[in-house]
Design an enzyme around this catalytic site. Structure first.
Site, short mmCIF file in Angstrom:
data_model
loop_
_atom_site.label_atom_id
_atom_site.label_comp_id
_atom_site.label_asym_id
_atom_site.label_seq_id
_atom_site.Cartn_x
_atom_site.Cartn_y
_atom_site.Cartn_z
N ARG A 66 39.98 178.17 -14.02
CA ARG A 66 41.30 178.50 -14.56
C ARG A 66 41.20 178.88 -16.04
NH1 ARG A 66 46.28 174.55 -14.03
NH2 ARG A 66 44.82 173.06 -14.91
N ARG A 107 56.45 162.58 -11.39
CA ARG A 107 55.05 162.26 -11.13
C ARG A 107 54.84 160.77 -10.89
NH1 ARG A 107 52.52 166.67 -13.92
NH2 ARG A 107 50.30 166.63 -13.59
N ARG A 160 41.59 174.92 -20.47
CA ARG A 160 42.37 173.78 -20.99
C ARG A 160 41.46 172.59 -21.24
NH1 ARG A 160 47.45 173.11 -17.09
NH2 ARG A 160 46.69 170.96 -17.09
N LYS A 186 50.73 174.38 -8.20
CA LYS A 186 52.17 174.16 -8.44
C LYS A 186 52.72 175.19 -9.43
CE LYS A 186 51.55 170.05 -10.14
NZ LYS A 186 50.08 169.96 -10.05
N ARG A 189 42.17 162.78 -13.49
CA ARG A 189 43.52 163.25 -13.13
C ARG A 189 43.76 163.12 -11.63
NH1 ARG A 189 43.31 168.97 -15.66
NH2 ARG A 189 45.34 169.32 -14.68
P1 AP5 Z 1 47.79 176.14 -11.11
O1 AP5 Z 1 48.91 176.89 -10.49
O2 AP5 Z 1 47.57 176.27 -12.57
O3 AP5 Z 1 47.82 174.62 -10.63
P2 AP5 Z 1 48.77 173.41 -11.01
O4 AP5 Z 1 49.07 172.68 -9.74
O5 AP5 Z 1 49.92 173.88 -11.84
O6 AP5 Z 1 47.72 172.57 -11.85
P3 AP5 Z 1 47.89 171.83 -13.26
O7 AP5 Z 1 46.51 171.49 -13.75
O8 AP5 Z 1 48.77 172.59 -14.18
O9 AP5 Z 1 48.55 170.56 -12.77
P4 AP5 Z 1 48.62 169.25 -13.46
O10 AP5 Z 1 49.63 168.66 -12.58
O11 AP5 Z 1 47.40 168.45 -13.57
O12 AP5 Z 1 48.92 169.66 -14.98
P5 AP5 Z 1 50.25 169.69 -15.83
O13 AP5 Z 1 50.19 170.81 -16.76
O14 AP5 Z 1 51.44 169.56 -14.94
O15 AP5 Z 1 46.45 176.59 -10.32
C1 AP5 Z 1 45.18 176.06 -10.67
C2 AP5 Z 1 44.13 177.18 -10.65
O16 AP5 Z 1 43.93 177.61 -9.31
C3 AP5 Z 1 44.56 178.44 -11.43
O17 AP5 Z 1 43.42 178.99 -12.04
C4 AP5 Z 1 45.12 179.37 -10.37
O18 AP5 Z 1 44.97 180.74 -10.73
C5 AP5 Z 1 44.28 179.00 -9.15
N1 AP5 Z 1 45.04 179.08 -7.90
C6 AP5 Z 1 46.35 178.76 -7.70
N2 AP5 Z 1 46.70 178.95 -6.41
C7 AP5 Z 1 45.58 179.37 -5.78
C8 AP5 Z 1 45.28 179.73 -4.41
N3 AP5 Z 1 46.22 179.67 -3.46
N4 AP5 Z 1 44.02 180.11 -4.12
C9 AP5 Z 1 43.05 180.17 -5.10
N5 AP5 Z 1 43.27 179.85 -6.40
C10 AP5 Z 1 44.51 179.45 -6.73
O19 AP5 Z 1 50.11 168.33 -16.64
C11 AP5 Z 1 49.08 168.14 -17.58
C12 AP5 Z 1 49.16 166.75 -18.15
O20 AP5 Z 1 50.42 166.56 -18.81
C13 AP5 Z 1 49.08 165.60 -17.14
O21 AP5 Z 1 47.75 165.26 -16.83
C14 AP5 Z 1 49.81 164.50 -17.92
O22 AP5 Z 1 49.00 163.92 -18.88
C15 AP5 Z 1 50.92 165.26 -18.63
N6 AP5 Z 1 52.16 165.30 -17.83
C16 AP5 Z 1 52.78 166.42 -17.32
N7 AP5 Z 1 53.88 166.09 -16.63
C17 AP5 Z 1 53.99 164.73 -16.70
C18 AP5 Z 1 54.89 163.79 -16.15
N8 AP5 Z 1 55.94 164.17 -15.39
N9 AP5 Z 1 54.68 162.48 -16.41
C19 AP5 Z 1 53.65 162.07 -17.18
N10 AP5 Z 1 52.74 162.91 -17.70
C20 AP5 Z 1 52.90 164.23 -17.47
MG MG Z 2 50.44 173.66 -13.88
#
Ligand code: AP5
Ligand code: MG
Length: 215
Positions: A127, A88, A160, A13, A171
């Site tokens: 990552r 979410r 991370r 994402k 997660r």
């Molecule tokens: P990346 O693009 O970083 O993936 P992502 O979908 O952004 O993954 P996140 O871990 O950031 O998602 P998340 O939803 O768990 O975390 P968030 O920060 O939102 O890609 C992942 C890896 O794969 C990278 O190394 C990239 O280079 C690689 N990659 C990407 N595309 C690729 C491809 N096509 N092929 C190969 N490799 C690829 O949230 C973290 C925490 O915050 C949550 O757990 C929660 O506790 C809290 N939080 C955030 N938002 C909310 C909310 N709305 N409500 C409640 N809690 C929340």
């Molecule tokens: Mg992300």
């Protein structure tokens, strides 16, 4: 253009949202990045969020919804935005729908980046994140120019805290229980775009642009 990125943790994402933001010249708003910035500067919000995030749980809606609503009212959001990691939960989606409808508008697209759970763990362990500017890399799929150093701001990259395998599993469970139902929510709203997230990053992006248009 108002866009939402849906998908499991690690689906890509953030990677796609950054590319979309650049191409369409709209802000990229990641609730995860906002929480991490608050943790880094040790704000009260950051301290509240940290305990949930470290356990792979969601930060409570009471905290998250208000924070996001404030952000989308800022002037740079007038021409649209790409939301990454929000909504979410169903209550988050309903709050967003209501807030936008009060402003006489609605989400244009909800892009679901679909990646099976089996692929996710490998992506997460490889990552590397820059906690200074929010850039993300992958040791194999998208390495930085210099090992462990951010291309953009030169800070050291980290694994991370919540990317350790046990936390990733938690997660994923939380995703299936609380976030996956949003796919149906946005399908019913007629704005869902499904994209195969197992393709390489450029091809995922091309599939998204095909639907969004060249602008
Ligand atoms: P990346 O693009 O970083 O993936 P992502 O979908 O952004 O993954 P996140 O871990 O950031 O998602 P998340 O939803 O768990 O975390 P968030 O920060 O939102 O890609 C992942 C890896 O794969 C990278 O190394 C990239 O280079 C690689 N990659 C990407 N595309 C690729 C491809 N096509 N092929 C190969 N490799 C690829 O949230 C973290 C925490 O915050 C949550 O757990 C929660 O506790 C809290 N939080 C955030 N938002 C909310 C909310 N709305 N409500 C409640 N809690 C929340
Ligand atoms: Mg992300």
């Amino acid at each position: 253009m108002k866009l939402i990125m849906l998908g499991a943790p690690g689906a890509g994402k953030g990677t796609q949202a950054k590319m979309i933001a650049k191409k369409y010249q709209i802000p990229h708003i990641s609730t995860g990045d906002i929480f991490r910035a608050n943790i880094k500067s040790q704000t009260e919000l950051g301290m509240k969020a940290k305990s949930f995030m470290d356990q792979g749980m969601l930060v409570p809606d009471e905290i998250t919804i208000g924070m996001l609503m404030d952000r989308i009212k800022e002037p740079d959001c007038a021409g649209g935005y790409v939301l990454d990691g929000f909504p979410r939960t169903i209550p988050q989606a309903e709050s967003l729908t209501k807030a936008l409808s009060d402003m006489g508008t609605a989400v244009d697209y909800a892009v679901n980046v679909d990646v099976p759970d089996d692929n996710i763990i490998g992506r997460m362990s490889g990552r590397r994140a820059c906690l200074n500017c929010g850039a993300t890399y992958h040791v194999a799929f998208n390495p930085p120019k210099t090992e462990n150093v951010c291309n953009i701001c030169g800070q050291n990259l980290v694994l991370r805290e919540d990317d350790k395998p046990e936390t990733v599993k938690k997660r994923l469970d939380v995703y299936h229980q609380q976030t996956q139902p949003l796919i149906d929510y946005y399908k019913k709203a007629g704005v869902l775009v499904e994209v195969d997230g197992t393709q390489n990053m450029e091809d995922v992006f091309k599939s998204i642009v095909k639907v969004l248009g060249a602008e």
